[in-house]
Design a protein around this motif. Structure first.
Motif, short mmCIF file in Angstrom:
data_model
loop_
_atom_site.label_atom_id
_atom_site.label_comp_id
_atom_site.label_asym_id
_atom_site.label_seq_id
_atom_site.Cartn_x
_atom_site.Cartn_y
_atom_site.Cartn_z
N ASP A 196 2.43 5.63 -0.11
CA ASP A 196 1.48 6.58 0.47
C ASP A 196 0.12 6.43 -0.22
O ASP A 196 -0.08 6.93 -1.34
CB ASP A 196 2.01 8.01 0.31
N LEU A 197 -0.80 5.74 0.43
CA LEU A 197 -2.11 5.50 -0.17
C LEU A 197 -2.89 6.81 -0.33
O LEU A 197 -3.63 6.99 -1.30
CB LEU A 197 -2.90 4.52 0.70
N ASP A 198 -2.72 7.71 0.62
CA ASP A 198 -3.44 8.99 0.53
C ASP A 198 -3.02 9.77 -0.72
O ASP A 198 -3.85 10.44 -1.35
CB ASP A 198 -3.17 9.85 1.78
N ALA A 199 -1.76 9.67 -1.08
CA ALA A 199 -1.29 10.35 -2.29
C ALA A 199 -1.98 9.76 -3.52
O ALA A 199 -2.40 10.49 -4.43
CB ALA A 199 0.22 10.23 -2.41
N PHE A 200 -2.08 8.44 -3.57
CA PHE A 200 -2.76 7.82 -4.70
C PHE A 200 -4.22 8.23 -4.74
O PHE A 200 -4.77 8.53 -5.80
CB PHE A 200 -2.64 6.29 -4.63
N ASN A 201 -4.85 8.26 -3.57
CA ASN A 201 -6.26 8.65 -3.54
C ASN A 201 -6.45 10.12 -3.91
O ASN A 201 -7.51 10.50 -4.41
CB ASN A 201 -6.85 8.36 -2.15
N ASP A 202 -5.44 10.93 -3.67
CA ASP A 202 -5.53 12.33 -4.14
C ASP A 202 -5.60 12.37 -5.66
O ASP A 202 -6.34 13.17 -6.25
CB ASP A 202 -4.33 13.14 -3.64
N LEU A 203 -4.83 11.50 -6.30
CA LEU A 203 -4.91 11.40 -7.76
C LEU A 203 -6.29 10.92 -8.19
O LEU A 203 -6.85 11.40 -9.18
CB LEU A 203 -3.84 10.42 -8.28
N VAL A 204 -6.83 9.97 -7.46
CA VAL A 204 -8.17 9.47 -7.78
C VAL A 204 -9.19 10.60 -7.70
O VAL A 204 -10.02 10.78 -8.60
CB VAL A 204 -8.55 8.32 -6.83
N VAL A 205 -9.12 11.36 -6.63
CA VAL A 205 -10.08 12.45 -6.45
C VAL A 205 -9.96 13.47 -7.58
O VAL A 205 -10.96 14.01 -8.08
CB VAL A 205 -9.85 13.12 -5.08
N LEU A 206 -8.73 13.73 -8.03
CA LEU A 206 -8.50 14.72 -9.09
C LEU A 206 -9.13 14.31 -10.41
O LEU A 206 -9.63 15.13 -11.17
CB LEU A 206 -7.01 14.93 -9.28
N TYR A 207 -9.10 13.01 -10.70
CA TYR A 207 -9.46 12.58 -12.05
C TYR A 207 -10.67 11.65 -12.15
O TYR A 207 -11.06 11.28 -13.25
CB TYR A 207 -8.25 11.89 -12.70
N PHE A 258 -14.28 6.32 -6.07
CA PHE A 258 -13.34 5.30 -6.53
C PHE A 258 -12.04 5.26 -5.73
O PHE A 258 -11.10 4.57 -6.12
CB PHE A 258 -13.02 5.53 -8.01
N ARG A 259 -11.97 5.99 -4.63
CA ARG A 259 -10.76 5.94 -3.82
C ARG A 259 -10.56 4.55 -3.26
O ARG A 259 -11.51 3.83 -2.94
CB ARG A 259 -10.84 6.96 -2.68
N LEU A 260 -9.28 4.19 -3.10
CA LEU A 260 -8.95 2.86 -2.61
C LEU A 260 -8.94 2.85 -1.08
O LEU A 260 -8.51 3.81 -0.44
CB LEU A 260 -7.56 2.44 -3.13
N THR A 261 -9.40 1.74 -0.53
CA THR A 261 -9.35 1.55 0.92
C THR A 261 -8.20 0.60 1.26
O THR A 261 -7.58 0.00 0.37
CB THR A 261 -10.66 0.95 1.42
N LEU A 262 -7.95 0.44 2.55
CA LEU A 262 -6.90 -0.49 2.96
C LEU A 262 -7.24 -1.92 2.58
O LEU A 262 -6.35 -2.72 2.26
CB LEU A 262 -6.68 -0.37 4.48
N ASP A 263 -8.54 -2.23 2.57
CA ASP A 263 -8.95 -3.58 2.14
C ASP A 263 -8.59 -3.80 0.68
O ASP A 263 -8.14 -4.88 0.29
CB ASP A 263 -10.45 -3.76 2.34
N HIS A 264 -8.83 -2.76 -0.13
CA HIS A 264 -8.47 -2.87 -1.55
C HIS A 264 -6.98 -3.13 -1.69
O HIS A 264 -6.55 -3.99 -2.49
CB HIS A 264 -8.82 -1.57 -2.29
N VAL A 265 -6.20 -2.38 -0.94
CA VAL A 265 -4.75 -2.50 -1.06
C VAL A 265 -4.30 -3.91 -0.68
O VAL A 265 -3.44 -4.50 -1.34
CB VAL A 265 -4.06 -1.44 -0.17
N ALA A 266 -4.89 -4.42 0.39
CA ALA A 266 -4.51 -5.77 0.83
C ALA A 266 -4.81 -6.79 -0.26
O ALA A 266 -4.03 -7.72 -0.50
CB ALA A 266 -5.26 -6.11 2.11
N ARG A 267 -5.94 -6.62 -0.95
CA ARG A 267 -6.29 -7.58 -2.00
C ARG A 267 -5.46 -7.37 -3.26
O ARG A 267 -5.25 -8.30 -4.04
CB ARG A 267 -7.77 -7.43 -2.35
N LEU A 268 -4.98 -6.17 -3.46
CA LEU A 268 -4.26 -5.87 -4.69
C LEU A 268 -2.79 -6.24 -4.63
O LEU A 268 -2.14 -6.37 -5.67
CB LEU A 268 -4.36 -4.37 -5.02
N ARG A 269 -2.26 -6.40 -3.40
CA ARG A 269 -0.86 -6.79 -3.30
C ARG A 269 -0.75 -8.22 -3.82
O ARG A 269 -1.37 -9.12 -3.29
CB ARG A 269 -0.37 -6.74 -1.85
#
Lengths: 219, 218
Positions: A46-57, B69-80
Protein backbone atom coordinates in the motif's frame (compact mmCIF):
# COMPACT_ATOMS: atom_id res chain seq x y z
CA UNK A 1 27.91 34.78 37.93
CA UNK A 2 26.52 31.41 38.87
CA UNK A 3 23.54 32.99 40.58
CA UNK A 4 22.80 35.30 37.69
CA UNK A 5 19.13 35.16 36.68
CA UNK A 6 20.24 35.23 33.08
CA UNK A 7 22.15 32.02 33.46
CA UNK A 8 20.11 29.12 32.27
CA UNK A 9 21.08 25.55 31.86
CA UNK A 10 19.78 24.07 28.64
CA UNK A 11 16.70 21.98 29.23
CA UNK A 12 16.50 19.18 26.80
CA UNK A 13 13.37 18.38 24.97
CA UNK A 14 11.37 15.33 25.91
CA UNK A 15 13.42 12.31 25.20
CA UNK A 16 12.23 10.00 22.48
CA UNK A 17 10.21 7.05 23.83
CA UNK A 18 12.25 4.05 24.84
CA UNK A 19 12.21 1.53 22.06
CA UNK A 20 11.04 -2.02 22.50
CA UNK A 21 13.51 -3.57 20.16
CA UNK A 22 12.33 -7.13 20.29
CA UNK A 23 8.62 -6.72 19.99
CA UNK A 24 6.69 -6.23 16.81
CA UNK A 25 3.40 -5.95 18.61
CA UNK A 26 1.67 -2.60 19.01
CA UNK A 27 2.74 -0.63 22.04
CA UNK A 28 0.59 1.42 24.36
CA UNK A 29 1.57 4.60 22.55
CA UNK A 30 -1.17 5.42 20.01
CA UNK A 31 1.32 7.08 17.70
CA UNK A 32 3.50 3.99 17.65
CA UNK A 33 0.49 1.78 17.04
CA UNK A 34 -0.56 3.97 14.17
CA UNK A 35 2.95 3.89 12.69
CA UNK A 36 3.19 0.12 12.94
CA UNK A 37 -0.18 -0.31 11.24
CA UNK A 38 0.86 2.01 8.40
CA UNK A 39 4.17 0.19 8.03
CA UNK A 40 2.46 -3.19 7.88
CA UNK A 41 0.13 -1.93 5.17
CA UNK A 42 3.08 -0.46 3.30
CA UNK A 43 4.81 -3.83 3.45
CA UNK A 44 1.74 -5.34 1.84
CA UNK A 45 2.13 -2.95 -1.07
CA UNK A 46 0.00 0.00 0.00
CA UNK A 47 1.90 3.04 -1.28
CA UNK A 48 -0.59 5.43 0.29
CA UNK A 49 0.18 3.97 3.71
CA UNK A 50 3.89 4.58 3.20
CA UNK A 51 3.21 8.11 2.03
CA UNK A 52 1.14 8.68 5.16
CA UNK A 53 4.28 7.91 7.14
CA UNK A 54 6.21 10.33 4.94
CA UNK A 55 3.69 13.08 5.58
CA UNK A 56 3.86 12.45 9.34
CA UNK A 57 7.61 12.73 9.61
CA UNK A 58 9.00 14.62 6.63
CA UNK A 59 9.03 18.00 8.38
CA UNK A 60 10.85 16.76 11.45
CA UNK A 61 13.30 14.67 9.44
CA UNK A 62 14.09 17.51 7.06
CA UNK A 63 14.68 19.84 10.00
CA UNK A 64 17.11 17.29 11.45
CA UNK A 65 19.00 16.67 8.24
CA UNK A 66 19.28 20.31 7.20
CA UNK A 67 20.99 21.08 10.50
CA UNK A 68 23.48 18.33 9.79
CA UNK A 69 23.94 19.25 6.13
CA UNK A 70 23.79 23.04 5.92
CA UNK A 71 22.77 23.11 2.29
CA UNK A 72 19.06 23.02 1.58
CA UNK A 73 19.22 21.21 -1.75
CA UNK A 74 21.63 18.56 -0.54
CA UNK A 75 19.60 18.12 2.62
CA UNK A 76 16.46 17.63 0.52
CA UNK A 77 18.24 15.05 -1.63
CA UNK A 78 19.42 13.24 1.50
CA UNK A 79 15.92 13.11 2.97
CA UNK A 80 14.47 11.88 -0.31
CA UNK A 81 17.12 9.21 -0.53
CA UNK A 82 16.39 8.22 3.05
CA UNK A 83 12.72 7.66 2.24
CA UNK A 84 13.70 5.66 -0.83
CA UNK A 85 15.92 3.53 1.36
CA UNK A 86 13.15 3.05 3.92
CA UNK A 87 10.76 1.96 1.17
CA UNK A 88 13.24 -0.52 -0.27
CA UNK A 89 13.94 -2.02 3.15
CA UNK A 90 10.46 -2.16 4.67
CA UNK A 91 10.77 -5.90 5.15
CA UNK A 92 13.97 -5.46 7.16
CA UNK A 93 12.20 -3.51 9.92
CA UNK A 94 12.59 -5.60 13.06
CA UNK A 95 10.16 -3.82 15.34
CA UNK A 96 10.32 -0.97 17.81
CA UNK A 97 9.72 2.66 17.01
CA UNK A 98 9.11 3.48 13.37
CA UNK A 99 10.02 7.08 14.06
CA UNK A 100 13.39 6.10 15.50
CA UNK A 101 13.97 3.75 12.57
CA UNK A 102 13.34 6.58 10.11
CA UNK A 103 15.56 8.87 12.15
CA UNK A 104 18.44 6.42 11.91
CA UNK A 105 18.02 6.11 8.17
CA UNK A 106 18.01 9.89 7.80
CA UNK A 107 21.09 10.32 9.99
CA UNK A 108 22.92 7.78 7.84
CA UNK A 109 21.82 9.55 4.67
CA UNK A 110 22.96 12.88 6.10
CA UNK A 111 26.34 11.44 7.05
CA UNK A 112 26.74 10.02 3.55
CA UNK A 113 26.02 13.49 2.17
CA UNK A 114 28.56 15.01 4.55
CA UNK A 115 31.20 12.61 3.24
CA UNK A 116 30.29 13.47 -0.33
CA UNK A 117 30.53 17.18 0.47
CA UNK A 118 34.08 16.68 1.67
CA UNK A 119 34.99 15.21 -1.69
CA UNK A 120 33.12 17.90 -3.65
CA UNK A 121 32.99 21.12 -1.63
CA UNK A 122 30.28 23.55 -2.61
CA UNK A 123 30.01 27.24 -1.83
CA UNK A 124 28.87 27.41 1.75
CA UNK A 125 25.44 28.31 2.94
CA UNK A 126 23.97 30.86 0.55
CA UNK A 127 20.58 29.92 2.00
CA UNK A 128 21.52 31.67 5.22
CA UNK A 129 21.08 34.95 3.38
CA UNK A 130 17.61 33.95 2.23
CA UNK A 131 15.01 34.24 4.95
CA UNK A 132 12.15 32.79 2.89
CA UNK A 133 12.70 29.36 4.35
CA UNK A 134 12.70 30.51 7.94
CA UNK A 135 9.43 30.44 9.83
CA UNK A 136 7.60 33.78 9.79
CA UNK A 137 7.36 35.86 12.95
CA UNK A 138 4.03 35.95 14.76
CA UNK A 139 1.76 38.93 14.39
CA UNK A 140 2.30 40.13 17.94
CA UNK A 141 6.08 39.75 17.84
CA UNK A 142 8.20 42.69 18.89
CA UNK A 143 10.10 43.78 15.76
CA UNK A 144 13.28 44.48 17.65
CA UNK A 145 13.17 41.18 19.45
CA UNK A 146 12.37 39.44 16.21
CA UNK A 147 15.38 41.04 14.57
CA UNK A 148 17.62 40.01 17.47
CA UNK A 149 16.29 36.46 17.36
CA UNK A 150 16.84 36.24 13.63
CA UNK A 151 20.36 37.55 13.89
CA UNK A 152 21.11 35.11 16.70
CA UNK A 153 19.69 32.26 14.64
CA UNK A 154 21.71 33.32 11.65
CA UNK A 155 24.94 33.56 13.63
CA UNK A 156 24.39 30.26 15.38
CA UNK A 157 23.49 28.50 12.12
CA UNK A 158 26.63 29.90 10.49
CA UNK A 159 28.75 28.83 13.45
CA UNK A 160 27.21 25.34 13.42
CA UNK A 161 28.05 24.99 9.77
CA UNK A 162 31.69 25.82 10.47
CA UNK A 163 32.38 23.15 13.05
CA UNK A 164 33.29 19.70 11.79
CA UNK A 165 30.58 17.38 10.45
CA UNK A 166 31.02 14.98 13.34
CA UNK A 167 30.74 17.69 15.95
CA UNK A 168 27.73 19.23 14.26
CA UNK A 169 25.97 15.87 14.03
CA UNK A 170 26.57 15.15 17.70
CA UNK A 171 25.41 18.59 18.85
CA UNK A 172 22.30 18.55 16.67
CA UNK A 173 21.32 15.10 17.84
CA UNK A 174 21.98 15.99 21.48
CA UNK A 175 20.75 19.55 21.80
CA UNK A 176 18.14 19.78 19.08
CA UNK A 177 16.75 16.26 18.84
CA UNK A 178 17.18 15.29 22.48
CA UNK A 179 18.94 11.95 22.06
CA UNK A 180 21.26 10.84 24.82
CA UNK A 181 24.90 9.82 24.46
CA UNK A 182 24.18 6.11 24.09
CA UNK A 183 21.56 6.65 21.40
CA UNK A 184 23.85 8.99 19.47
CA UNK A 185 26.68 6.47 19.74
CA UNK A 186 24.48 3.79 18.25
CA UNK A 187 23.15 5.99 15.47
CA UNK A 188 26.55 7.25 14.40
CA UNK A 189 28.50 4.06 14.93
CA UNK A 190 31.08 5.37 17.41
CA UNK A 191 31.83 4.87 21.08
CA UNK A 192 30.24 6.73 23.96
CA UNK A 193 33.51 8.49 24.71
CA UNK A 194 33.79 9.68 21.15
CA UNK A 195 30.29 11.16 21.27
CA UNK A 196 31.10 13.04 24.48
CA UNK A 197 34.36 14.27 23.02
CA UNK A 198 32.67 15.50 19.86
CA UNK A 199 30.02 17.36 21.81
CA UNK A 200 32.66 18.82 24.11
CA UNK A 201 34.90 20.02 21.30
CA UNK A 202 31.94 21.18 19.25
CA UNK A 203 30.64 23.35 22.06
CA UNK A 204 34.03 24.93 22.61
CA UNK A 205 34.38 25.54 18.88
CA UNK A 206 30.95 27.21 18.76
CA UNK A 207 31.85 29.42 21.65
CA UNK A 208 35.10 30.42 19.98
CA UNK A 209 33.23 31.30 16.78
CA UNK A 210 30.59 33.31 18.61
CA UNK A 211 32.85 34.95 21.18
CA UNK A 212 32.63 38.38 19.57
CA UNK A 213 28.82 38.31 19.39
CA UNK A 214 27.96 36.73 22.71
CA UNK A 215 26.03 39.84 23.74
CA UNK A 216 23.22 38.68 21.40
CA UNK A 217 22.94 35.49 23.42
CA UNK A 218 23.17 37.17 26.81
CA UNK A 219 19.92 38.99 26.22
CA UNK B 1 47.72 38.94 37.58
CA UNK B 2 45.77 38.36 34.39
CA UNK B 3 48.52 36.33 32.76
CA UNK B 4 48.97 33.79 35.56
CA UNK B 5 45.18 33.47 35.74
CA UNK B 6 44.92 32.89 31.99
CA UNK B 7 47.70 30.32 32.16
CA UNK B 8 46.01 28.56 35.03
CA UNK B 9 42.66 28.53 33.21
CA UNK B 10 44.33 26.96 30.17
CA UNK B 11 45.29 23.97 32.30
CA UNK B 12 41.77 23.35 33.60
CA UNK B 13 39.83 20.33 32.43
CA UNK B 14 37.20 22.06 30.32
CA UNK B 15 35.36 18.82 29.70
CA UNK B 16 34.26 19.01 33.32
CA UNK B 17 32.61 22.30 32.44
CA UNK B 18 30.99 21.22 29.19
CA UNK B 19 29.71 18.05 30.80
CA UNK B 20 27.50 20.19 33.02
CA UNK B 21 25.52 21.39 30.02
CA UNK B 22 22.26 19.59 29.50
CA UNK B 23 21.67 18.49 33.06
CA UNK B 24 18.22 19.43 34.16
CA UNK B 25 19.17 19.13 37.82
CA UNK B 26 21.23 22.27 37.69
CA UNK B 27 24.84 22.82 38.51
CA UNK B 28 26.44 20.33 40.83
CA UNK B 29 27.12 21.93 44.20
CA UNK B 30 30.06 19.76 45.05
CA UNK B 31 32.78 17.87 43.34
CA UNK B 32 35.62 18.89 41.05
CA UNK B 33 33.39 20.81 38.65
CA UNK B 34 31.93 22.98 41.42
CA UNK B 35 35.38 23.66 42.87
CA UNK B 36 36.60 24.68 39.45
CA UNK B 37 33.71 27.04 38.95
CA UNK B 38 34.23 28.63 42.32
CA UNK B 39 37.97 29.09 41.91
CA UNK B 40 38.20 30.14 38.26
CA UNK B 41 36.10 33.05 36.96
CA UNK B 42 37.03 32.15 33.40
CA UNK B 43 35.59 28.69 33.83
CA UNK B 44 32.42 30.14 35.27
CA UNK B 45 32.14 32.55 32.36
CA UNK B 46 32.75 29.73 29.93
CA UNK B 47 29.99 27.67 31.50
CA UNK B 48 27.58 30.57 31.29
CA UNK B 49 28.34 31.14 27.61
CA UNK B 50 28.11 27.46 26.76
CA UNK B 51 24.77 27.19 28.50
CA UNK B 52 23.41 30.13 26.53
CA UNK B 53 24.64 28.65 23.26
CA UNK B 54 23.17 25.24 24.10
CA UNK B 55 19.83 26.84 24.95
CA UNK B 56 19.85 28.79 21.69
CA UNK B 57 20.71 25.62 19.77
CA UNK B 58 17.86 23.82 21.48
CA UNK B 59 15.52 26.63 20.43
CA UNK B 60 16.66 26.89 16.82
CA UNK B 61 13.54 27.18 14.69
CA UNK B 62 12.72 24.25 12.48
CA UNK B 63 13.56 25.05 8.89
CA UNK B 64 10.84 24.63 6.32
CA UNK B 65 11.25 22.07 3.60
CA UNK B 66 10.84 23.11 0.01
CA UNK B 67 9.95 19.70 -1.37
CA UNK B 68 7.29 17.06 -0.83
CA UNK B 69 9.01 13.75 -0.17
CA UNK B 70 6.08 11.44 -0.85
CA UNK B 71 6.80 8.66 -3.30
CA UNK B 72 5.12 8.47 -6.69
CA UNK B 73 4.42 5.41 -8.80
CA UNK B 74 7.43 6.33 -10.93
CA UNK B 75 9.60 6.24 -7.83
CA UNK B 76 8.24 2.85 -6.89
CA UNK B 77 8.90 1.46 -10.35
CA UNK B 78 12.52 2.62 -10.16
CA UNK B 79 12.99 1.37 -6.63
CA UNK B 80 11.87 -2.18 -7.28
CA UNK B 81 15.16 -4.03 -7.68
CA UNK B 82 15.70 -5.91 -10.90
CA UNK B 83 16.68 -9.55 -10.75
CA UNK B 84 20.25 -8.51 -11.47
CA UNK B 85 20.32 -6.11 -8.51
CA UNK B 86 18.82 -8.75 -6.23
CA UNK B 87 21.64 -11.06 -7.25
CA UNK B 88 24.21 -8.34 -6.60
CA UNK B 89 22.82 -7.84 -3.08
CA UNK B 90 24.18 -11.27 -2.20
CA UNK B 91 27.62 -9.72 -2.43
CA UNK B 92 26.87 -6.74 -0.19
CA UNK B 93 25.13 -3.40 -0.32
CA UNK B 94 25.78 -0.53 -2.65
CA UNK B 95 27.63 1.25 0.15
CA UNK B 96 30.43 -1.30 0.15
CA UNK B 97 32.81 0.48 -2.19
CA UNK B 98 35.58 -2.06 -1.86
CA UNK B 99 34.28 -5.33 -0.54
CA UNK B 100 31.43 -5.74 -3.02
CA UNK B 101 33.54 -5.33 -6.18
CA UNK B 102 36.13 -7.67 -4.71
CA UNK B 103 33.46 -10.23 -3.84
CA UNK B 104 31.91 -10.00 -7.29
CA UNK B 105 35.32 -10.26 -8.95
CA UNK B 106 36.34 -13.34 -6.97
CA UNK B 107 33.03 -15.04 -7.64
CA UNK B 108 33.20 -14.28 -11.36
CA UNK B 109 36.72 -15.65 -11.62
CA UNK B 110 35.64 -18.72 -9.72
CA UNK B 111 32.67 -19.34 -12.00
CA UNK B 112 34.80 -18.80 -15.09
CA UNK B 113 37.41 -21.20 -13.79
CA UNK B 114 34.76 -23.81 -13.07
CA UNK B 115 33.49 -23.52 -16.62
CA UNK B 116 36.96 -23.80 -18.09
CA UNK B 117 37.80 -26.77 -15.88
CA UNK B 118 34.63 -28.77 -16.43
CA UNK B 119 33.47 -28.08 -19.99
CA UNK B 120 36.50 -29.66 -21.79
CA UNK B 121 36.12 -32.75 -19.62
CA UNK B 122 32.46 -32.99 -20.60
CA UNK B 123 33.20 -32.67 -24.30
CA UNK B 124 36.12 -35.11 -24.08
CA UNK B 125 33.81 -37.69 -22.55
CA UNK B 126 31.21 -37.13 -25.29
CA UNK B 127 33.82 -37.39 -28.02
CA UNK B 128 35.07 -40.71 -26.64
CA UNK B 129 31.59 -42.20 -26.54
CA UNK B 130 30.87 -41.05 -30.13
CA UNK B 131 34.13 -42.54 -31.42
CA UNK B 132 33.54 -46.01 -29.91
CA UNK B 133 30.93 -47.29 -32.46
CA UNK B 134 33.30 -46.52 -35.37
CA UNK B 135 36.04 -48.53 -33.75
CA UNK B 136 33.68 -51.47 -33.40
CA UNK B 137 33.13 -51.70 -37.16
CA UNK B 138 36.77 -52.21 -38.01
CA UNK B 139 37.21 -55.88 -37.17
CA UNK B 140 33.94 -57.21 -35.98
CA UNK B 141 30.34 -57.20 -37.00
CA UNK B 142 28.14 -54.41 -35.93
CA UNK B 143 26.42 -55.30 -32.72
CA UNK B 144 24.20 -53.23 -30.53
CA UNK B 145 26.00 -52.14 -27.45
CA UNK B 146 25.28 -50.10 -24.41
CA UNK B 147 26.78 -46.63 -24.20
CA UNK B 148 30.39 -46.71 -23.11
CA UNK B 149 30.91 -45.39 -19.65
CA UNK B 150 32.18 -46.03 -16.23
CA UNK B 151 29.99 -49.08 -15.88
CA UNK B 152 31.94 -50.79 -18.62
CA UNK B 153 30.67 -51.66 -22.05
CA UNK B 154 29.13 -54.96 -22.91
CA UNK B 155 30.29 -55.51 -26.37
CA UNK B 156 30.06 -58.42 -28.69
CA UNK B 157 32.99 -58.80 -30.99
CA UNK B 158 36.56 -59.86 -31.02
CA UNK B 159 38.50 -59.64 -27.81
CA UNK B 160 40.76 -57.18 -29.53
CA UNK B 161 37.82 -54.88 -30.17
CA UNK B 162 36.71 -55.15 -26.60
CA UNK B 163 40.09 -54.17 -25.30
CA UNK B 164 40.39 -51.24 -27.67
CA UNK B 165 36.87 -50.06 -27.06
CA UNK B 166 37.07 -50.36 -23.34
CA UNK B 167 40.34 -48.53 -23.37
CA UNK B 168 38.78 -45.71 -25.35
CA UNK B 169 35.34 -45.60 -23.85
CA UNK B 170 36.17 -46.28 -20.24
CA UNK B 171 37.23 -43.06 -18.61
CA UNK B 172 38.14 -44.79 -15.37
CA UNK B 173 41.70 -43.86 -14.49
CA UNK B 174 44.13 -46.69 -14.36
CA UNK B 175 46.28 -47.50 -11.38
CA UNK B 176 49.41 -45.40 -11.31
CA UNK B 177 47.95 -42.44 -13.20
CA UNK B 178 47.33 -39.06 -11.46
CA UNK B 179 43.99 -38.87 -9.61
CA UNK B 180 41.81 -36.08 -8.05
CA UNK B 181 40.44 -32.80 -9.31
CA UNK B 182 42.56 -30.51 -11.43
CA UNK B 183 44.31 -27.54 -9.78
CA UNK B 184 42.19 -25.20 -11.87
CA UNK B 185 39.02 -26.76 -10.52
CA UNK B 186 40.23 -26.45 -6.94
CA UNK B 187 41.30 -22.86 -7.42
CA UNK B 188 37.98 -21.99 -9.03
CA UNK B 189 36.02 -23.45 -6.15
CA UNK B 190 38.19 -21.54 -3.69
CA UNK B 191 37.70 -18.27 -5.55
CA UNK B 192 33.96 -18.74 -5.84
CA UNK B 193 33.61 -19.65 -2.19
CA UNK B 194 35.76 -16.68 -1.16
CA UNK B 195 33.73 -14.25 -3.22
CA UNK B 196 30.37 -15.39 -1.93
CA UNK B 197 31.72 -15.73 1.60
CA UNK B 198 33.10 -12.19 1.55
CA UNK B 199 29.80 -10.73 0.46
CA UNK B 200 27.69 -12.69 2.90
CA UNK B 201 30.15 -12.07 5.74
CA UNK B 202 30.04 -8.34 5.09
CA UNK B 203 26.26 -8.34 5.31
CA UNK B 204 26.32 -10.32 8.56
CA UNK B 205 28.88 -7.99 10.13
CA UNK B 206 26.86 -4.91 9.27
CA UNK B 207 23.70 -6.43 10.67
CA UNK B 208 25.46 -7.53 13.84
CA UNK B 209 26.81 -4.02 14.39
CA UNK B 210 23.42 -2.54 13.81
CA UNK B 211 25.01 0.67 12.62
CA UNK B 212 25.08 2.46 9.34
CA UNK B 213 22.33 0.30 7.96
CA UNK B 214 18.83 1.15 7.04
CA UNK B 215 17.54 -1.87 8.88
CA UNK B 216 15.91 -1.88 12.24
CA UNK B 217 17.78 -3.10 15.29
CA UNK B 218 17.79 -6.85 15.54
Amino acid sequence: MLDSPRLTIAVRRDRPPVEEHRSTTASDDPAQRRDLILLERARDGDLDAFNDLVVLYQDQLFALVVRMVPDRDQASDAVQEAFFSAFRNLRAFRGGSVKAWLNRICVNAAMDTQRARKRRPVSPYPELEDESWQPPAGESADPERTAVNRERTRLLSAALSEVTDDQRTAIVLYDVEGYDYAEIAQMTGVSLGTVKSRIHRGRLALRALLEDRMELFRG
Amino acid sequence: MAEPRATEHATHDLELITSLIGRTAGIARSGPAARLLQSCPDCASLLADLALIAAATHDLPALHRSRDFRLTLDHVARLRPSAWRRLLEVFGSSGDTLSRPVAVGLSTLGLAGLLVATVPTYFAGSAASNAAPEMRTIDGPLVPTEAAGAGGPTIAGSPRDTVVQSDIADPTPHPGSPTGPSPLLVASVVLLTSGVGLGVGRILVRRARGNHTPFGVV
